[in-house]
Motif scaffolding. Sequence first.
Motif, PDB file in Angstrom:
ATOM      1  N   GLN A 467      62.025 -74.637   3.778  1.00  8.05           N
ATOM      2  CA  GLN A 467      60.914 -73.693   3.597  1.00  8.05           C
ATOM      3  C   GLN A 467      61.407 -72.351   3.062  1.00  8.05           C
ATOM      4  O   GLN A 467      60.776 -71.744   2.185  1.00  8.05           O
ATOM      5  N   LYS A 468      62.559 -71.885   3.579  1.00 10.52           N
ATOM      6  CA  LYS A 468      63.121 -70.629   3.074  1.00 10.52           C
ATOM      7  C   LYS A 468      63.497 -70.768   1.604  1.00 10.52           C
ATOM      8  O   LYS A 468      63.258 -69.859   0.795  1.00 10.52           O
ATOM      9  N   MET A 469      64.105 -71.900   1.264  1.00 11.25           N
ATOM     10  CA  MET A 469      64.477 -72.134  -0.132  1.00 11.25           C
ATOM     11  C   MET A 469      63.239 -72.163  -1.025  1.00 11.25           C
ATOM     12  O   MET A 469      63.242 -71.607  -2.141  1.00 11.25           O
ATOM     13  N   LEU A 470      62.165 -72.774  -0.521  1.00  9.62           N
ATOM     14  CA  LEU A 470      60.927 -72.810  -1.307  1.00  9.62           C
ATOM     15  C   LEU A 470      60.379 -71.416  -1.522  1.00  9.62           C
ATOM     16  O   LEU A 470      59.860 -71.088  -2.597  1.00  9.62           O
ATOM     17  N   GLU A 471      60.481 -70.588  -0.467  1.00  9.17           N
ATOM     18  CA  GLU A 471      60.005 -69.204  -0.617  1.00  9.17           C
ATOM     19  C   GLU A 471      60.818 -68.453  -1.666  1.00  9.17           C
ATOM     20  O   GLU A 471      60.272 -67.711  -2.502  1.00  9.17           O
ATOM     21  N   SER A 472      62.175 -68.619  -1.667  1.00  9.06           N
ATOM     22  CA  SER A 472      63.018 -67.953  -2.680  1.00  9.06           C
ATOM     23  C   SER A 472      62.723 -68.508  -4.072  1.00  9.06           C
ATOM     24  O   SER A 472      62.703 -67.766  -5.063  1.00  9.06           O
ATOM     25  N   LEU A 473      62.504 -69.796  -4.172  1.00 10.10           N
ATOM     26  CA  LEU A 473      62.158 -70.376  -5.462  1.00 10.10           C
ATOM     27  C   LEU A 473      60.853 -69.810  -5.992  1.00 10.10           C
ATOM     28  O   LEU A 473      60.686 -69.605  -7.208  1.00 10.10           O
ATOM     29  N   GLN A 474      59.937 -69.510  -5.099  1.00  8.04           N
ATOM     30  CA  GLN A 474      58.659 -68.938  -5.516  1.00  8.04           C
ATOM     31  C   GLN A 474      58.849 -67.555  -6.135  1.00  8.04           C
ATOM     32  O   GLN A 474      58.252 -67.223  -7.156  1.00  8.04           O
ATOM     33  N   SER A 475      59.718 -66.743  -5.519  1.00  9.40           N
ATOM     34  CA  SER A 475      59.982 -65.399  -6.085  1.00  9.40           C
ATOM     35  C   SER A 475      60.674 -65.511  -7.440  1.00  9.40           C
ATOM     36  O   SER A 475      60.382 -64.760  -8.373  1.00  9.40           O
ATOM     37  N   ILE A 476      61.633 -66.459  -7.570  1.00  7.03           N
ATOM     38  CA  ILE A 476      62.306 -66.651  -8.864  1.00  7.03           C
ATOM     39  C   ILE A 476      61.292 -67.095  -9.911  1.00  7.03           C
ATOM     40  O   ILE A 476      61.333 -66.639 -11.073  1.00  7.03           O
ATOM     41  N   GLU A 477      60.396 -67.963  -9.520  1.00  4.63           N
ATOM     42  CA  GLU A 477      59.369 -68.430 -10.449  1.00  4.63           C
ATOM     43  C   GLU A 477      58.504 -67.274 -10.923  1.00  4.63           C
ATOM     44  O   GLU A 477      58.135 -67.187 -12.107  1.00  4.63           O
ATOM     45  N   ASN A 478      58.210 -66.356 -10.025  1.00  9.04           N
ATOM     46  CA  ASN A 478      57.406 -65.179 -10.404  1.00  9.04           C
ATOM     47  C   ASN A 478      58.148 -64.315 -11.415  1.00  9.04           C
ATOM     48  O   ASN A 478      57.572 -63.801 -12.395  1.00  9.04           O
ATOM     49  N   GLU A 479      59.484 -64.102 -11.217  1.00 11.59           N
ATOM     50  CA  GLU A 479      60.286 -63.302 -12.152  1.00 11.59           C
ATOM     51  C   GLU A 479      60.336 -63.986 -13.524  1.00 11.59           C
ATOM     52  O   GLU A 479      60.260 -63.326 -14.570  1.00 11.59           O
ATOM     53  N   VAL A 480      60.486 -65.300 -13.512  1.00  6.99           N
ATOM     54  CA  VAL A 480      60.523 -66.038 -14.788  1.00  6.99           C
ATOM     55  C   VAL A 480      59.210 -65.873 -15.537  1.00  6.99           C
ATOM     56  O   VAL A 480      59.201 -65.661 -16.771  1.00  6.99           O
ATOM     57  N   GLN A 481      58.097 -65.922 -14.829  1.00 12.51           N
ATOM     58  CA  GLN A 481      56.809 -65.740 -15.467  1.00 12.51           C
ATOM     59  C   GLN A 481      56.692 -64.340 -16.069  1.00 12.51           C
ATOM     60  O   GLN A 481      56.171 -64.146 -17.188  1.00 12.51           O
ATOM     61  N   LEU A 482      57.198 -63.331 -15.315  1.00 15.77           N
ATOM     62  CA  LEU A 482      57.165 -61.948 -15.826  1.00 15.77           C
ATOM     63  C   LEU A 482      58.001 -61.816 -17.085  1.00 15.77           C
ATOM     64  O   LEU A 482      57.579 -61.189 -18.079  1.00 15.77           O
ATOM     65  N   LEU A 483      59.201 -62.407 -17.094  1.00 13.19           N
ATOM     66  CA  LEU A 483      60.065 -62.341 -18.264  1.00 13.19           C
ATOM     67  C   LEU A 483      59.422 -63.035 -19.457  1.00 13.19           C
ATOM     68  O   LEU A 483      59.553 -62.587 -20.599  1.00 13.19           O
ATOM     69  N   ARG A 484      58.744 -64.150 -19.164  1.00 12.18           N
ATOM     70  CA  ARG A 484      58.076 -64.847 -20.261  1.00 12.18           C
ATOM     71  C   ARG A 484      56.980 -63.978 -20.866  1.00 12.18           C
ATOM     72  O   ARG A 484      56.800 -63.964 -22.111  1.00 12.18           O
ATOM     73  N   ARG A 485      56.237 -63.306 -20.036  1.00 13.05           N
ATOM     74  CA  ARG A 485      55.189 -62.426 -20.564  1.00 13.05           C
ATOM     75  C   ARG A 485      55.797 -61.282 -21.377  1.00 13.05           C
ATOM     76  O   ARG A 485      55.282 -60.894 -22.449  1.00 13.05           O
ATOM     77  N   GLN A 486      56.910 -60.695 -20.874  1.00 15.99           N
ATOM     78  CA  GLN A 486      57.573 -59.610 -21.627  1.00 15.99           C
ATOM     79  C   GLN A 486      58.092 -60.117 -22.973  1.00 15.99           C
ATOM     80  O   GLN A 486      58.001 -59.422 -24.003  1.00 15.99           O
ATOM     81  N   LYS A 487      58.672 -61.326 -22.957  1.00 17.74           N
ATOM     82  CA  LYS A 487      59.172 -61.905 -24.195  1.00 17.74           C
ATOM     83  C   LYS A 487      58.045 -62.103 -25.198  1.00 17.74           C
ATOM     84  O   LYS A 487      58.190 -61.816 -26.405  1.00 17.74           O
ATOM     85  N   SER A 488      56.915 -62.593 -24.683  1.00 23.42           N
ATOM     86  CA  SER A 488      55.786 -62.824 -25.576  1.00 23.42           C
ATOM     87  C   SER A 488      55.287 -61.514 -26.186  1.00 23.42           C
ATOM     88  O   SER A 488      54.982 -61.434 -27.391  1.00 23.42           O
ATOM     89  N   THR A 489      55.240 -60.489 -25.349  1.00 21.38           N
ATOM     90  CA  THR A 489      54.785 -59.163 -25.844  1.00 21.38           C
ATOM     91  C   THR A 489      55.745 -58.639 -26.910  1.00 21.38           C
ATOM     92  O   THR A 489      55.332 -58.093 -27.947  1.00 21.38           O
ATOM     93  N   LEU A 490      57.063 -58.769 -26.657  1.00 16.09           N
ATOM     94  CA  LEU A 490      58.064 -58.281 -27.603  1.00 16.09           C
ATOM     95  C   LEU A 490      57.973 -59.033 -28.935  1.00 16.09           C
ATOM     96  O   LEU A 490      58.068 -58.426 -30.017  1.00 16.09           O
ATOM     97  N   GLU A 491      57.801 -60.338 -28.875  1.00 17.82           N
ATOM     98  CA  GLU A 491      57.688 -61.106 -30.112  1.00 17.82           C
ATOM     99  C   GLU A 491      56.469 -60.680 -30.911  1.00 17.82           C
ATOM    100  O   GLU A 491      56.497 -60.609 -32.143  1.00 17.82           O
ATOM    101  N   GLN A 492      55.364 -60.409 -30.191  1.00 14.00           N
ATOM    102  CA  GLN A 492      54.159 -59.962 -30.893  1.00 14.00           C
ATOM    103  C   GLN A 492      54.402 -58.618 -31.591  1.00 14.00           C
ATOM    104  O   GLN A 492      53.954 -58.407 -32.727  1.00 14.00           O
ATOM    105  N   GLU A 493      55.118 -57.694 -30.950  1.00 13.53           N
ATOM    106  CA  GLU A 493      55.410 -56.379 -31.561  1.00 13.53           C
ATOM    107  C   GLU A 493      56.280 -56.552 -32.808  1.00 13.53           C
ATOM    108  O   GLU A 493      56.084 -55.877 -33.831  1.00 13.53           O
TER     109      GLU A 493
END
Length: 513
Positions: A467-493
């Motif tokens: 369960q602890k590992m799942l919780e940490s994986l959830q936070s990593i997944e959130n960071e990956v999603q944020l990076l993907r959004r930043q990457k998409s924004t940068l490519e658009q610029e």
Amino acid sequence: MGTEEIKKELNAASWFSQLAYDQWVPIPVSGARPSARYKHAAAVADDEKLYVAGGSRTGRYLPDVQVFDFRGLVWSSLKLESKVDAGKGKENGAPEVLPATSDHSMVKWGNKLLLLGGHSKANSDSMIVRFIDPETHACGVIETSGEAPVSRGGHSVTLVGSRLIIFGGEDRNRKLLNNVHALDLETMTWDVIATKQTPPAPRFEHTAAINGDRYLLIFGGCSHSIFFNDLHVLDLQTMEWSQPEVQGDLVTPRAGHSGVTIGENWYIVGGGDNKNGCPETLVLNMSKLAWSAVASVKERDPLASEGLSVCSVLINGERYLVAFGGYNGKYNNEVFAMRLKPRDASRPKIFQSPAAAAAAASVTAAYALAKSEKLEFPNLNLNSNGTGKNSTGQDLAFEIDALKEEKKVLELSLTEVRAENSRLAEKIDEVNGSYAELSKELHSVQGQLVAERSRCFKLEAQIAELQKMLESLQSIENEVQLLRRQKSTLEQEIEHNAAQRQGSGGVWRWIAG
């Protein structure tokens, strides 16, 4: 063995002597038979005729009285005359001489047959007592006094001296009863019997018997949902109920059976549980309280029926059981007989516990042995010249012989008690051995349970880590999603800037050209 029709024709004058012992045999009947029925009442009068009164068939109560002659093996109908209204005709509105009745009881008293209770269309709040005179064919109602029991059917009636003991039954409102009443036949007075201790559960369709003019036995019967196989005893001196332990064969629950006593033996025939009939004929030794089966028939045999009747008849010095009627999926009207094998009379052991009986036998035997070994007869003179002395000597000799015989009997009793104690000791050892094995199995199961608990604890710890590992994986997944959004924004610029540069270069080329 079933009750198959016998091949050879029995002689009506000696059919009883041709029967095998302890085997039910259908009796060939001359002429017409009465209507098939069950829940009728039956009794033997003058040891020559069987009287059958009333009963039920396809939900209809029957009003007739049929008579079976054991000598001629023929049925006849008894035409009754009202003792009070004999001169009235039906056109004058005279009531039925004997109302159609079912689930009632019949007892022979003197030269009359008494009918008690039962279900009929004639309304009555209290139990009615009627009589039939087999000689005059007179029939009527006997006036009684005292506190009569409520009207009921499926009860038991037992003759004890000059009293009838009524127990249990079902009243007109289908209420089950377990009270006790007594009718004094000398004064025709009813009494309510107040009993002590725990009575049997309310029931009907049971059987009752008397032993030693003191103990009333109640066996089986049913409530509206339960069938019983228990045995209860009412001490008519102390008025205390008890439920003694019984020995012998296992007895299945039943209701609608019939019983008759011969000496110390209580024979039980038929009965069932609304699903299956009881095929065995049982006998209870009322002194030893031991059940045994003396005969058995097929499950669909008429003798494995509910609501049949069983009586005993004495013919040429021999006792026979006679059964009639019953219902086992179809209504029956055959007559069956069983020639009873003589059974040894046992020494009285009325309702003693095994421990009490063993102790009493041991003490009595020890006392008798000591007494017989120390017998002294001082001044014993058996001179033939003195007739008085000779007579005294003979009496003493007879007493000595009697004491020796009694000693032998007591020694046999003591041997039986010791053998019983030995058997009980063996049973105790077997129980102790079984207990030891069960204890080992219990310890083994407890060990397995401890191991399983430890395994469960480990699994719970692993689940917590996951369960602890799942919780940490959830936070990593959130960071990956944020990076993907930043990457998409940068490519658009980048694409936007490139488009702007391309547009400005084209204008300059136009000016230069």
